[in-house]
Motif scaffolding. Structure first.
Motif, PDB file in Angstrom:
ATOM      1  N   ALA A   1      -4.153  10.367  10.305  1.00 39.98           N
ATOM      2  CA  ALA A   1      -3.801   8.923  11.001  1.00 39.98           C
ATOM      3  C   ALA A   1      -2.508   9.753  12.246  1.00 39.98           C
ATOM      4  N   HIS A   2      -1.285  10.488  11.305  1.00 40.42           N
ATOM      5  CA  HIS A   2      -0.338  10.731  12.284  1.00 40.42           C
ATOM      6  C   HIS A   2      -0.504  11.852  12.999  1.00 40.42           C
ATOM      7  N   VAL A   3      -1.751  12.372  13.125  1.00 46.15           N
ATOM      8  CA  VAL A   3      -1.730  13.746  13.878  1.00 46.15           C
ATOM      9  C   VAL A   3      -2.712  12.745  14.719  1.00 46.15           C
TER      10      VAL A   3
ATOM     11  N   GLN B   1       8.522   0.054  -5.822  1.00 44.78           N
ATOM     12  CA  GLN B   1       7.166  -0.125  -5.372  1.00 44.78           C
ATOM     13  C   GLN B   1       6.442   0.125  -3.828  1.00 44.78           C
ATOM     14  N   PRO B   2       5.086   0.269  -3.677  1.00 47.51           N
ATOM     15  CA  PRO B   2       4.563   0.929  -2.696  1.00 47.51           C
ATOM     16  C   PRO B   2       4.421   0.020  -1.686  1.00 47.51           C
ATOM     17  N   ASN B   3       4.805   0.014  -0.457  1.00 51.12           N
ATOM     18  CA  ASN B   3       5.864  -0.912   0.770  1.00 51.12           C
ATOM     19  C   ASN B   3       7.159  -1.008  -0.049  1.00 51.12           C
ATOM     20  N   PRO B   4       8.067  -0.007   0.026  1.00 54.68           N
ATOM     21  CA  PRO B   4       9.005  -0.677  -1.113  1.00 54.68           C
ATOM     22  C   PRO B   4       9.822  -1.687   0.004  1.00 54.68           C
ATOM     23  N   ARG B   5      10.483  -2.706  -1.157  1.00 58.58           N
ATOM     24  CA  ARG B   5      11.370  -3.962  -0.552  1.00 58.58           C
ATOM     25  C   ARG B   5      13.035  -3.688  -0.559  1.00 58.58           C
TER      26      ARG B   5
ATOM     27  N   GLY C   1       6.243   8.231  -0.730  1.00 61.34           N
ATOM     28  CA  GLY C   1       6.898   7.283   1.363  1.00 61.34           C
ATOM     29  C   GLY C   1       7.571   7.127   0.581  1.00 61.34           C
ATOM     30  N   SER C   2       7.818   5.983  -0.089  1.00 59.49           N
ATOM     31  CA  SER C   2       8.008   4.322  -0.514  1.00 59.49           C
ATOM     32  C   SER C   2       9.004   4.986  -0.845  1.00 59.49           C
ATOM     33  N   VAL C   3       9.170   5.694  -1.977  1.00 61.55           N
ATOM     34  CA  VAL C   3      10.928   6.350  -2.917  1.00 61.55           C
ATOM     35  C   VAL C   3      11.555   7.046  -1.586  1.00 61.55           C
TER      36      VAL C   3
ATOM     37  N   ALA D   1       1.415  12.478   1.436  1.00 58.96           N
ATOM     38  CA  ALA D   1       1.449  11.276   2.481  1.00 58.96           C
ATOM     39  C   ALA D   1       2.051  10.733   4.259  1.00 58.96           C
ATOM     40  N   ALA D   2       2.883  10.320   3.538  1.00 62.23           N
ATOM     41  CA  ALA D   2       3.688   9.393   4.349  1.00 62.23           C
ATOM     42  C   ALA D   2       4.074  10.211   5.618  1.00 62.23           C
ATOM     43  N   GLY D   3       4.502  11.928   5.399  1.00 61.31           N
ATOM     44  CA  GLY D   3       5.398  12.913   5.243  1.00 61.31           C
ATOM     45  C   GLY D   3       6.793  12.221   6.012  1.00 61.31           C
ATOM     46  N   SER D   4       7.353  11.691   4.854  1.00 62.03           N
ATOM     47  CA  SER D   4       8.779  11.286   5.229  1.00 62.03           C
ATOM     48  C   SER D   4       9.666  12.327   4.277  1.00 62.03           C
ATOM     49  N   GLU D   5       8.993  13.307   3.742  1.00 62.69           N
ATOM     50  CA  GLU D   5       9.820  14.618   3.207  1.00 62.69           C
ATOM     51  C   GLU D   5      10.293  15.437   4.224  1.00 62.69           C
TER      52      GLU D   5
ATOM     53  N   GLY E   1      12.204  11.522  10.274  1.00 64.74           N
ATOM     54  CA  GLY E   1      13.485  11.357  10.709  1.00 64.74           C
ATOM     55  C   GLY E   1      13.434   9.424  10.364  1.00 64.74           C
ATOM     56  N   ASP E   2      12.478   8.969  10.344  1.00 66.99           N
ATOM     57  CA  ASP E   2      11.834   7.827   9.700  1.00 66.99           C
ATOM     58  C   ASP E   2      12.055   7.208   8.289  1.00 66.99           C
ATOM     59  N   SER E   3      12.080   5.430   8.274  1.00 69.93           N
ATOM     60  CA  SER E   3      11.669   4.771   6.960  1.00 69.93           C
ATOM     61  C   SER E   3      11.450   3.594   7.761  1.00 69.93           C
ATOM     62  N   VAL E   4      10.254   2.776   6.115  1.00 68.37           N
ATOM     63  CA  VAL E   4       9.814   1.654   6.800  1.00 68.37           C
ATOM     64  C   VAL E   4       9.824   0.675   5.397  1.00 68.37           C
ATOM     65  N   ILE E   5      11.005  -0.289   5.435  1.00 62.61           N
ATOM     66  CA  ILE E   5      10.982  -1.449   4.074  1.00 62.61           C
ATOM     67  C   ILE E   5      10.486  -2.573   5.060  1.00 62.61           C
TER      68      ILE E   5
ATOM     69  N   GLY F   1       7.796   3.043  -9.947  1.00 60.14           N
ATOM     70  CA  GLY F   1       7.229   2.506 -10.903  1.00 60.14           C
ATOM     71  C   GLY F   1       6.652   2.988 -12.224  1.00 60.14           C
ATOM     72  N   GLY F   2       6.830   4.576 -12.380  1.00 63.04           N
ATOM     73  CA  GLY F   2       6.720   4.990 -13.081  1.00 63.04           C
ATOM     74  C   GLY F   2       6.208   5.995 -13.778  1.00 63.04           C
ATOM     75  N   SER F   3       5.423   6.534 -12.684  1.00 62.43           N
ATOM     76  CA  SER F   3       4.664   8.600 -12.695  1.00 62.43           C
ATOM     77  C   SER F   3       5.312   9.390 -12.732  1.00 62.43           C
ATOM     78  N   ALA F   4       6.631   9.410 -11.968  1.00 57.71           N
ATOM     79  CA  ALA F   4       7.695  10.002 -12.656  1.00 57.71           C
ATOM     80  C   ALA F   4       8.393  10.009 -14.277  1.00 57.71           C
TER      81      ALA F   4
HETATM   82  O1  NZQ Z   1       5.381   4.265  -8.957  1.00 62.30           O
HETATM   83  P1  NZQ Z   1       4.506   5.691  -8.573  1.00 62.30           P
HETATM   84  O2  NZQ Z   1       4.541   5.025 -10.815  1.00 62.30           O
HETATM   85  O3  NZQ Z   1       5.565   6.624  -9.099  1.00 62.30           O
HETATM   86  O4  NZQ Z   1       2.838   5.269  -8.638  1.00 62.30           O
HETATM   87  C1  NZQ Z   1       2.903   5.716  -7.362  1.00 62.30           C
HETATM   88  C2  NZQ Z   1       2.064   4.671  -6.230  1.00 62.30           C
HETATM   89  O5  NZQ Z   1       1.543   3.709  -6.614  1.00 62.30           O
HETATM   90  C3  NZQ Z   1       1.565   6.660  -7.336  1.00 62.30           C
HETATM   91  N1  NZQ Z   1       2.296   8.018  -6.887  1.00 62.30           N
HETATM   92  C4  NZQ Z   1       3.009   9.012  -5.937  1.00 62.30           C
HETATM   93  N2  NZQ Z   1       3.069   9.710  -6.227  1.00 62.30           N
HETATM   94  C5  NZQ Z   1       2.230  10.042  -7.879  1.00 62.30           C
HETATM   95  C6  NZQ Z   1       1.141   9.114  -8.348  1.00 62.30           C
HETATM   96  N3  NZQ Z   1       0.928   8.522  -9.128  1.00 62.30           N
HETATM   97  C7  NZQ Z   1       0.682   9.606  -9.923  1.00 62.30           C
HETATM   98  N4  NZQ Z   1       0.571  10.792  -9.719  1.00 62.30           N
HETATM   99  C8  NZQ Z   1       1.983  10.745  -8.824  1.00 62.30           C
HETATM  100  N5  NZQ Z   1       2.509  12.055  -8.573  1.00 62.30           N
HETATM  101  O6  NZQ Z   1       1.699   5.887  -5.864  1.00 62.30           O
HETATM  102  C9  NZQ Z   1       1.161   4.945  -5.048  1.00 62.30           C
HETATM  103  C10 NZQ Z   1       2.027   5.367  -3.623  1.00 62.30           C
HETATM  104  O7  NZQ Z   1       2.831   6.280  -3.606  1.00 62.30           O
HETATM  105  P2  NZQ Z   1       3.627   5.721  -1.921  1.00 62.30           P
HETATM  106  O8  NZQ Z   1       5.265   6.694  -2.099  1.00 62.30           O
HETATM  107  O9  NZQ Z   1       3.726   4.080  -1.768  1.00 62.30           O
HETATM  108  O10 NZQ Z   1       2.920   6.458  -0.791  1.00 62.30           O
HETATM  109  P3  NZQ Z   1       2.929   6.866   0.066  1.00 62.30           P
HETATM  110  O11 NZQ Z   1       3.768   8.626  -0.033  1.00 62.30           O
HETATM  111  O12 NZQ Z   1       1.859   7.221   1.014  1.00 62.30           O
HETATM  112  O13 NZQ Z   1       3.421   6.325   0.395  1.00 62.30           O
HETATM  113  C11 NZQ Z   1       3.691   5.380   1.587  1.00 62.30           C
HETATM  114  C12 NZQ Z   1       4.738   4.732   2.352  1.00 62.30           C
HETATM  115  O14 NZQ Z   1       5.678   5.430   3.132  1.00 62.30           O
HETATM  116  C13 NZQ Z   1       5.353   3.894   4.485  1.00 62.30           C
HETATM  117  C14 NZQ Z   1       4.124   3.600   4.299  1.00 62.30           C
HETATM  118  O15 NZQ Z   1       4.196   2.523   5.308  1.00 62.30           O
HETATM  119  C15 NZQ Z   1       4.337   3.325   2.670  1.00 62.30           C
HETATM  120  O16 NZQ Z   1       5.417   1.993   2.685  1.00 62.30           O
HETATM  121  N6  NZQ Z   1       5.526   5.538   5.346  1.00 62.30           N
HETATM  122  C16 NZQ Z   1       6.744   6.888   5.661  1.00 62.30           C
HETATM  123  C17 NZQ Z   1       6.523   6.704   6.945  1.00 62.30           C
HETATM  124  C18 NZQ Z   1       8.219   7.367   7.388  1.00 62.30           C
HETATM  125  N7  NZQ Z   1       9.239   7.374   6.780  1.00 62.30           N
HETATM  126  O17 NZQ Z   1       7.824   8.510   8.101  1.00 62.30           O
HETATM  127  C19 NZQ Z   1       5.739   7.232   7.784  1.00 62.30           C
HETATM  128  C20 NZQ Z   1       4.246   6.374   7.758  1.00 62.30           C
HETATM  129  O18 NZQ Z   1       3.286   6.599   9.251  1.00 62.30           O
HETATM  130  C21 NZQ Z   1       4.211   5.606   6.811  1.00 62.30           C
HETATM  131  O19 NZQ Z   1       4.904   4.216   7.031  1.00 62.30           O
END
Ligand code: NZQ
Ligand code: ZN
Length: 392
Positions: A197-199, A70-74, A99-101, A141-145, A148-152, A40-43
């Protein structure tokens, strides 16, 4: 220990300014035309997207872009991304964000080469192919990097669902801890909670004799307990940021979970909360995970005593092990509160009257969910109720 396969082929590129090399790594993994996907803008604001574009251009890799995750990607943005990839002949998806991206990028990567509605793959259909994905991570955070998972989230009904396959493990992930220094304290704390929590989802197991993964789990948890308060106090502390960033990967690429049965009920129960209220996943876990612990600890009191003594430094009370187990859970919740997390429904913005909806959306029906302790709909209801009442 149980039999297992562990396949984690992601190339991790760690350290200061390594994002400047993303073009080189995209080319290395065969990219000719990349979709740069971001949030949404930070990057954009930090100048990171411009740096990524310059690096791709320098490496001779073409690109197009799609922001706005958006967080909780659509699902709605995923459909847009699939459209762009097909029209533009994209052969590689580069996620720049959290993780959302990354999860949205993975969905686009599988949807582009799937002949049908990509949501099928989030409704149980196996993933058979995917475009390659790379990441430049901006939040630990999410460890998606490394997963092998993705949550939408499906916008219609706000249904949050996951898909998984080694095919969507990123080919490379660039981890520069400096990129996380712009995170607000709340987001840093949400990320830390998710990492812990992942641990815990892996730590609470019925598999015996898994000392190596127990000890690896404890190392990650102890690191998070030490480093999280340091970055909350001093957001520019590079070394603490670096330890947390690597901990986030280690916590979720499954190196700490192999050879053992895992739980994942707190995640399932939480996903309904972040789906319904659109709150941060980590914040939802801070409310749910200690409540889940309080509900299940009697299933194996000694395992909770192990957590209490080895991770939270409690004294073992041999006459009353339950007291030690409960002290460990208390200290976990205390830690979450101290780093600024919500600990109950009200603080999260959730409502007690929605509990039946949350339980129904979880789709448990008259059956049970497996894991450390089998849970039926009444158990899940009780966990949500404990989360309503939690205080410190
Ligand atoms: O959208 P921007 O502007 O970048 O803002 C983001 C967002 O609002 C902001 N942000 C990220 N990096 C930033 C920053 N703001 C300032 N400086 C930075 N360097 O942070 C906010 C949250 O970002 P998001 O990507 O949503 O966070 P997170 O990494 O926690 O991801 C959460 C999503 O991952 C899923 C969750 O359910 C949730 O949808 N999960 C994915 C998993 C997986 N794929 O393996 C496992 C997890 O258990 C989790 O379920
Ligand atoms: Zn999580």
């Amino acid at each position: 220990m149980e039999n297992f396969e562990f396949y984690s082929p992601t190339e991790f590129v760690f350290g200061k300014r390594r994002e400047l090399e993303c073009g080189k790594y995209a080319a290395k993994y065969g990219a000719k035309k990349v979709l740069i996907h971001y949030g949404g803008g930070s990057a954009v604001k930090s100048g990171l997207i411009d740096k990524v574009k310059a690096s791709l251009t320098e490496a001779g890799v073409e690109f197009c872009e799609l922001g706005g995750v958006q967080p909780n990607p659509r699902d709605t943005l995923v459909y847009k991304g699939i459209d762009i990839c097909r029209k533009e002949g994209v052969d590689f998806v580069l996620a720049v964000g959290g993780g959302s991206v990354i999860d949205s990028s993975k969905a686009i990567a599988i949807g582009t080469v799937y002949d049908g509605d990509f949501w099928d793959l989030y409704s149980g259909k196996p993933i058979e192919k995917a475009l390659p994905v790379g990441t430049v991570l901006t939040i630990a955070a999410a460890g998606s990097e490394g997963s092998g998972d993705s949550v939408i989230t499906k916008e219609d009904g706000m249904l949050k669902r996951g898909a998984g396959s080694d095919l969507i493990r990123p080919r490379f992930s660039i981890l520069d801890p400096e990129l996380t220094q712009t995170l607000p304290a709340y987001q840093t704390a949400c990320g830390a909670t998710d990492i812990m929590a992942h641990v815990f989802e892996r730590y609470f197991t019925n598999t015996r004799e898994v000392e190596i993964t127990d000890r690896l789990c404890e190392a990650v948890l102890l690191t998070m307990i030490k480093e999280t308060p340091r970055v909350i106090k001093d957001p520019d502390n590079y070394d603490a940021r670096a330890n947390i960033m690597w901990a986030g990967m280690v916590a979720h690429n499954n190196i700490v979970g192999v050879g053992r049965q895992q739980d994942w009920n707190s995640h399932g129960i939480e996903h309904e909360l972040s789906g319904l209220y659109d709150v941060a996943h980590g914040a939802g876990l801070a409310v749910i995970m200690p409540a889940w612990m309080e509900h299940v600890y009697k299933h194996n009191v000694m395992r909770f005593c192990q957590m209490a003594t080895r991770v939270f430094g409690c004294q073992m009370n041999f006459e009353d092990p339950e007291a030690t187990a409960l002290e460990g859970i208390y200290r976990f919740r205390r830690f979450l509160r101290d780093i600024g997390m919500p600990i109950n429904f009200a603080e999260l913005g959730a409502k007690e009257e929605d509990i039946p909806t949350l339980v129904q959306k979880l789709g448990i029906g008259s059956g049970t969910r497996g894991g450390f302790m089998e849970l039926n709909a009444d158990d899940v209801t009780e966990i949500y109720r404990k989360a309503v009442r939690a205080e410190i």
